[in-house]
Design a protein around this motif. Structure first.
Motif, PDB file in Angstrom:
ATOM      1  N   ASP A  98       1.326  16.298  20.034  1.00 36.77           N
ATOM      2  CA  ASP A  98       2.726  16.688  19.952  1.00 36.77           C
ATOM      3  C   ASP A  98       2.777  18.206  20.104  1.00 36.77           C
ATOM      4  OD1 ASP A  98       5.216  17.623  18.583  1.00 36.77           O
ATOM      5  OD2 ASP A  98       5.463  15.489  18.128  1.00 36.77           O
ATOM      6  N   ALA A  99       3.680  18.703  20.911  1.00 38.84           N
ATOM      7  CA  ALA A  99       3.752  20.144  21.182  1.00 38.84           C
ATOM      8  C   ALA A  99       4.040  20.962  19.936  1.00 38.84           C
ATOM      9  CB  ALA A  99       4.804  20.417  22.249  1.00 38.84           C
ATOM     10  N   ARG A 100       4.615  20.350  18.907  1.00 35.12           N
ATOM     11  CA  ARG A 100       4.886  21.069  17.662  1.00 35.12           C
ATOM     12  C   ARG A 100       3.659  21.188  16.767  1.00 35.12           C
ATOM     13  NH1 ARG A 100       9.449  17.092  15.795  1.00 35.12           N
ATOM     14  NH2 ARG A 100       7.747  15.770  16.486  1.00 35.12           N
ATOM     15  N   HIS A 119       2.342  19.988  30.054  1.00 33.95           N
ATOM     16  CA  HIS A 119       3.334  19.934  28.981  1.00 33.95           C
ATOM     17  C   HIS A 119       4.419  18.983  29.461  1.00 33.95           C
ATOM     18  CE1 HIS A 119       6.024  22.271  25.941  1.00 33.95           C
ATOM     19  NE2 HIS A 119       6.449  21.035  26.077  1.00 33.95           N
ATOM     20  N   ARG A 120       4.431  17.792  28.887  1.00 33.83           N
ATOM     21  CA  ARG A 120       5.444  16.799  29.252  1.00 33.83           C
ATOM     22  C   ARG A 120       6.630  16.959  28.300  1.00 33.83           C
ATOM     23  NH1 ARG A 120       1.254  11.924  29.682  1.00 33.83           N
ATOM     24  NH2 ARG A 120       1.662  12.003  27.460  1.00 33.83           N
ATOM     25  N   VAL A 121       7.766  17.288  28.839  1.00 29.55           N
ATOM     26  CA  VAL A 121       8.968  17.556  28.052  1.00 29.55           C
ATOM     27  C   VAL A 121       9.664  16.237  27.701  1.00 29.55           C
ATOM     28  CG1 VAL A 121      11.201  18.735  28.057  1.00 29.55           C
ATOM     29  CG2 VAL A 121       9.208  19.817  29.131  1.00 29.55           C
ATOM     30  N   GLN A 122       9.958  16.083  26.418  1.00 31.95           N
ATOM     31  CA  GLN A 122      10.633  14.899  25.896  1.00 31.95           C
ATOM     32  C   GLN A 122      10.055  13.618  26.497  1.00 31.95           C
ATOM     33  OE1 GLN A 122      14.916  15.259  26.019  1.00 31.95           O
ATOM     34  NE2 GLN A 122      14.871  17.251  25.024  1.00 31.95           N
ATOM     35  N   ALA A 123       8.750  13.487  26.401  1.00 34.19           N
ATOM     36  CA  ALA A 123       8.054  12.382  27.051  1.00 34.19           C
ATOM     37  C   ALA A 123       7.755  11.207  26.131  1.00 34.19           C
ATOM     38  CB  ALA A 123       6.743  12.897  27.642  1.00 34.19           C
ATOM     39  N   TRP A 182      12.858  12.310  20.558  1.00 35.39           N
ATOM     40  CA  TRP A 182      12.049  12.595  21.744  1.00 35.39           C
ATOM     41  C   TRP A 182      11.166  13.796  21.434  1.00 35.39           C
ATOM     42  CZ3 TRP A 182      11.384   9.281  25.423  1.00 35.39           C
ATOM     43  CH2 TRP A 182      12.377   8.341  25.689  1.00 35.39           C
ATOM     44  N   THR A 183       9.886  13.676  21.782  1.00 31.86           N
ATOM     45  CA  THR A 183       8.958  14.772  21.525  1.00 31.86           C
ATOM     46  C   THR A 183       8.250  15.184  22.807  1.00 31.86           C
ATOM     47  OG1 THR A 183       7.134  13.278  20.958  1.00 31.86           O
ATOM     48  CG2 THR A 183       8.566  13.968  19.158  1.00 31.86           C
ATOM     49  N   ASP A 184       7.831  16.433  22.826  1.00 31.25           N
ATOM     50  CA  ASP A 184       7.043  16.956  23.941  1.00 31.25           C
ATOM     51  C   ASP A 184       5.568  16.685  23.683  1.00 31.25           C
ATOM     52  OD1 ASP A 184       9.516  18.017  24.612  1.00 31.25           O
ATOM     53  OD2 ASP A 184       8.802  20.074  24.812  1.00 31.25           O
ATOM     54  N   ASP A 185       4.815  16.467  24.751  1.00 32.69           N
ATOM     55  CA  ASP A 185       3.369  16.242  24.657  1.00 32.69           C
ATOM     56  C   ASP A 185       2.626  17.358  25.378  1.00 32.69           C
ATOM     57  OD1 ASP A 185       3.854  13.701  23.495  1.00 32.69           O
ATOM     58  OD2 ASP A 185       3.950  12.771  25.482  1.00 32.69           O
TER      59      ASP A 185
END
Length: 181
Positions: free
Chosen positions: A130-132, A150-154, A161-164
């Motif tokens: 998770d990007a966070r 970096h996959r946005v809202q994936a 929705w989370t970024d990866d």
């Protein structure tokens, strides 16, 4: 059965007696925040998971989970998903909060990477987080992984929705990194 030992850790098969500790750290909302399971993580689910792991083989394609022990205590786990071609894998890891920030994850994941590259001859290992989850991304970077995407809202997880972040490490990069030391 212990697969690997480091200066402070033993990486081994999960045992039935590990289930309560596994359930406890997986039930911690801070540990579970960036993971795919919900809290609380039931003891019965942990017992079933440990039973499943007892017959899994780290040399066969699919997921295998190493129990990470420090001073005789289960402190976390490292997972490896060996690809069908047996030349690449994905890794993941989870450590109980009281055992974070002590270098255990770096030591355990580093030992697994050495095994995958030096002993097994894998070409590539990947990971995502998770990007966070800055601590996880920092761990991967510290171990030599490069961020590849970096996959946005994936990912839809826990109602949002989370970024990866996607990471990769090649055998030659690992070898160069470990030879320099």
């Amino acid at each position: 059965m212990t697969f690997f030992a480091t200066e402070r850790l033993a990486l081994r098969h999960f045992r039935p007696a590990d289930a309560p500790v596994l359930a406890a750290y997986r039930s911690d909302p801070e540990v579970a925040r960036y993971q795919g399971w919900e809290v609380p993580y039931a003891l019965g689910a942990a017992e079933a998971f440990v039973r499943t792991l007892s017959w899994s083989d780290p040399n066969e394609p699919g997921w295998f989970q190493y129990a990470v022990e420090a001073g005789g205590e289960l402190v976390g786990d490292v997972a490896v998903n060996l690809h069908e071609n047996r030349m690449q894998a994905e890794i993941g890891y989870t450590f109980a909060i009281p055992h974070q920030g002590k270098g255990y994850a770096t030591e355990a994941v580093g030992r697994v990477l050495t095994h995958l590259f030096a002993d097994r001859g894998l070409h590539r290992v990947s990971a995502e987080c998770d990007a966070r989850n800055a601590r996880s991304a920092n761990l991967l970077t510290r171990l030599g992984f490069r961020q590849e995407g970096h996959r946005v809202q994936a990912t839809w997880a826990k109602g949002e929705w989370t970024d990866d972040l996607l990471f990769g490490l090649l055998a030659g990069e690992w070898e160069a990194r470990t030879t320099v030391r």
